[in-house]
Design an enzyme around this catalytic site. Structure first.
Site, PDB file in Angstrom:
ATOM      1  N   ASP A   1       1.978   2.216  -3.494  1.00  0.00           N
ATOM      2  CA  ASP A   1       0.935   2.260  -4.515  1.00  0.00           C
ATOM      3  C   ASP A   1       0.811   3.679  -5.075  1.00  0.00           C
ATOM      4  O   ASP A   1      -0.001   4.488  -4.634  1.00  0.00           O
ATOM      5  CB  ASP A   1      -0.379   1.781  -3.882  1.00  0.00           C
ATOM      6  CG  ASP A   1      -1.526   1.765  -4.857  1.00  0.00           C
ATOM      7  OD1 ASP A   1      -1.332   2.154  -6.025  1.00  0.00           O
ATOM      8  OD2 ASP A   1      -2.633   1.375  -4.442  1.00  0.00           O
ATOM      9  N   GLN A   6       0.810  -1.217   0.000  1.00  0.00           N
ATOM     10  CA  GLN A   6       0.000   0.000   0.000  1.00  0.00           C
ATOM     11  C   GLN A   6       0.848   1.275   0.000  1.00  0.00           C
ATOM     12  O   GLN A   6       0.517   2.237  -0.678  1.00  0.00           O
ATOM     13  CB  GLN A   6      -0.935   0.006   1.203  1.00  0.00           C
ATOM     14  CG  GLN A   6      -2.388   0.024   0.789  1.00  0.00           C
ATOM     15  CD  GLN A   6      -3.335  -0.274   1.933  1.00  0.00           C
ATOM     16  OE1 GLN A   6      -2.945  -0.270   3.101  1.00  0.00           O
ATOM     17  NE2 GLN A   6      -4.572  -0.533   1.598  1.00  0.00           N
ATOM     18  N   TYR A  16     -10.558  -4.598  -9.436  1.00  0.00           N
ATOM     19  CA  TYR A  16     -10.848  -3.682 -10.543  1.00  0.00           C
ATOM     20  C   TYR A  16     -12.176  -4.041 -11.200  1.00  0.00           C
ATOM     21  O   TYR A  16     -12.625  -5.189 -11.123  1.00  0.00           O
ATOM     22  CB  TYR A  16      -9.747  -3.767 -11.609  1.00  0.00           C
ATOM     23  CG  TYR A  16      -8.448  -3.142 -11.196  1.00  0.00           C
ATOM     24  CD1 TYR A  16      -8.306  -1.761 -11.174  1.00  0.00           C
ATOM     25  CD2 TYR A  16      -7.366  -3.927 -10.833  1.00  0.00           C
ATOM     26  CE1 TYR A  16      -7.111  -1.175 -10.805  1.00  0.00           C
ATOM     27  CE2 TYR A  16      -6.155  -3.357 -10.460  1.00  0.00           C
ATOM     28  CZ  TYR A  16      -6.030  -1.978 -10.452  1.00  0.00           C
ATOM     29  OH  TYR A  16      -4.859  -1.407 -10.080  1.00  0.00           O
TER      30      TYR A  16
END
Ligand code: NAD
Length: 384
Positions: free
Chosen positions: A134, A131, A233
């Site tokens: 990212d 994270q 996604y």
């Protein structure tokens, strides 16, 4: 290990890959950082700040590209003075940046044949452990904020409700289509400015996130079925689905002052969600900010190059919005890069663990070949 930070030469790009704070972190971890003169100026960081942070300022771009690891924002391209940046990279060197792998597979092939080990920040796995690396999320956060600011600047109305001696002003109504990272930030920003906000996405999982930001989640009468892939996604839908979706959305847009569209499907043209009839149905002076402009646009009327007025509606293309806020965008990007570099070189020297999910996931090219299967297939196809 020497890390090189070049000036970004893509037209309009104001970000820089590393900030002085990031340089301090890396030099503190035993790395050496060389920064091309003026690389951070557009983002608000002058050469003196980099020097104070422990970097060496280098006037010669060729010397920067000869580093062990070159970090960039935009993909390497032709230098204004001649020559191509890929050709300036050493065999075996590392390159880290946004390399547009699914849009420019031929660049991946060029990097592979140059013998470069390339990491593309777009390929960073979206897992909890990664994270802090990212960069797509970081940039989407900035873009979502900026989209609302652009809309607020163009709208002939204010966002908040105001009760004044001269009468009551009703709050603006904003509709955010696509509630991923950028869309959620747009919702939060529009709410902070006082608009009444609605959000919509094909992935039902985002309802709770939209509502937790104080917006209403819009549900359309559509059968989304399998809307999300294993990575979180959106999945591409059929053309018949998009046709129905345009019809349903068209009915809702007439009541919105501001529409912000952020809908994307990785590796595909952005879904067309607003047709010309829907634009025609909106009030004059309304604003659409199309964050999908670079991927073909969510709105049929979007011009990716400039703001236009169609049927009285302002349509603003949201192309490279992070570059409009280069200080914070660079700060976030540099933090993502720094964390990733420390992941690759925990002791200050690169040790590539090809079994590691983050290293393997973000890798685009290594030892003369494209390592990402999907991009390799695309590059083969492009060769024809
Ligand atoms: P994205 O930029 O690919 O797409 C933006 C949004 O558009 C998505 O929410 C998508 O569902 C939506 N969309 C696509 N087609 C649509 C359509 N026809 N109509 C309406 N909306 C449509 O997505 P993103 O912002 O990069 O995020 C994708 C997902 O990844 C989200 O679930 C996000 O929370 C998740 N994520 C996870 C991590 C992590 O775990 N580290 C980090 C970032 C994002």
């Amino acid at each position: 290990m020497i890390i090189g930070v070049p000036v970004e030469t893509t037209v309009g790009e104001r970000r820089v890959a590393l900030t002085p704070d990031a340089v301090k972190t890396l030099t503190g971890s035993g790395m050496e950082v060389h920064v091309e003169a003026g690389a951070g100026v557009e983002a608000g960081f002058d050469d003196a700040a980099y020097t104070a942070a422990g970097a060496r300022i280098e006037a010669d771009a060729a010397a920067i590209f000869a580093a062990d690891c070159v970090v960039k924002v935009q993909p390497p391209g032709a230098r204004p003075g001649g020559g191509h940046e890929v050709d300036a990279l050493r065999k075996g060197a590392l390159l880290v940046g946004f390399l547009r792998p699914l849009d420019e597979p031929e660049l991946a092939a060029r990097l592979a044949s140059q013998g470069v080990t390339a990491f593309s920040m777009e390929l960073m796995p979206r897992i909890t452990r990664a994270q802090s690396m990212d960069a797509l999320s970081s940039m989407s956060t900035i873009a979502g904020y900026r989209a609302v600011i652009l809309a607020a600047g163009a709208l002939p109305k204010i966002f908040p409700m105001m009760v004044t001696a001269a009468g009551t002003i009703q709050p603006a109504r904003a509709f955010v289509i696509g509630a991923g990272v950028a869309g959620l930030q747009a919702i939060a920003t529009a709410r902070r400015l006082g608009a009444v906000v609605e959000g919509y996405d094909t992935r039902p999982a985002v309802r709770e996130q939209v509502e937790s930001l104080g917006a209403r989640f819009v549900e359309l009468d559509l059968e989304t079925g399998d809307a999300e892939d294993a990575g979180g996604y959106a999945k591409a839908q059929s053309e018949a689905f998009y046709q129905r979706q345009r019809e349903e959305l068209g009915k809702r847009l007439a009541g919105s002052d501001v529409v912000i569209t952020t809908a994307l499907v990785p590796g595909q043209r952005a879904p067309l969600l607003i047709d010309e009839a829907a634009v025609q149905g909106m009030r004059p002076g309304s604003v659409i900010v199309d964050l999908a402009a670079e991927k073909g646009g969510n709105c049929a009327c979007t011009d990716p190059e400039r703001t236009i007025r169609a049927h009285g509606v302002y349509i603003i293309p949201g192309a490279n919005l992070p570059s409009d806020i280069p200080a914070n965008a660079s700060q976030m990007y540099a933090k993502n890069l720094t964390t990733f570099l420390k992941h690759l070189a925990p002791e200050g020297e690169i040790v590539l663990d090809l079994e590691d999910e983050i290293t393997r996931g973000a890798m685009l090219a290594h030892e003369g070949r494209i390592t990402n299967e999907r991009v390799a297939t695309m590059a083969e196809g492009a060769k024809g």
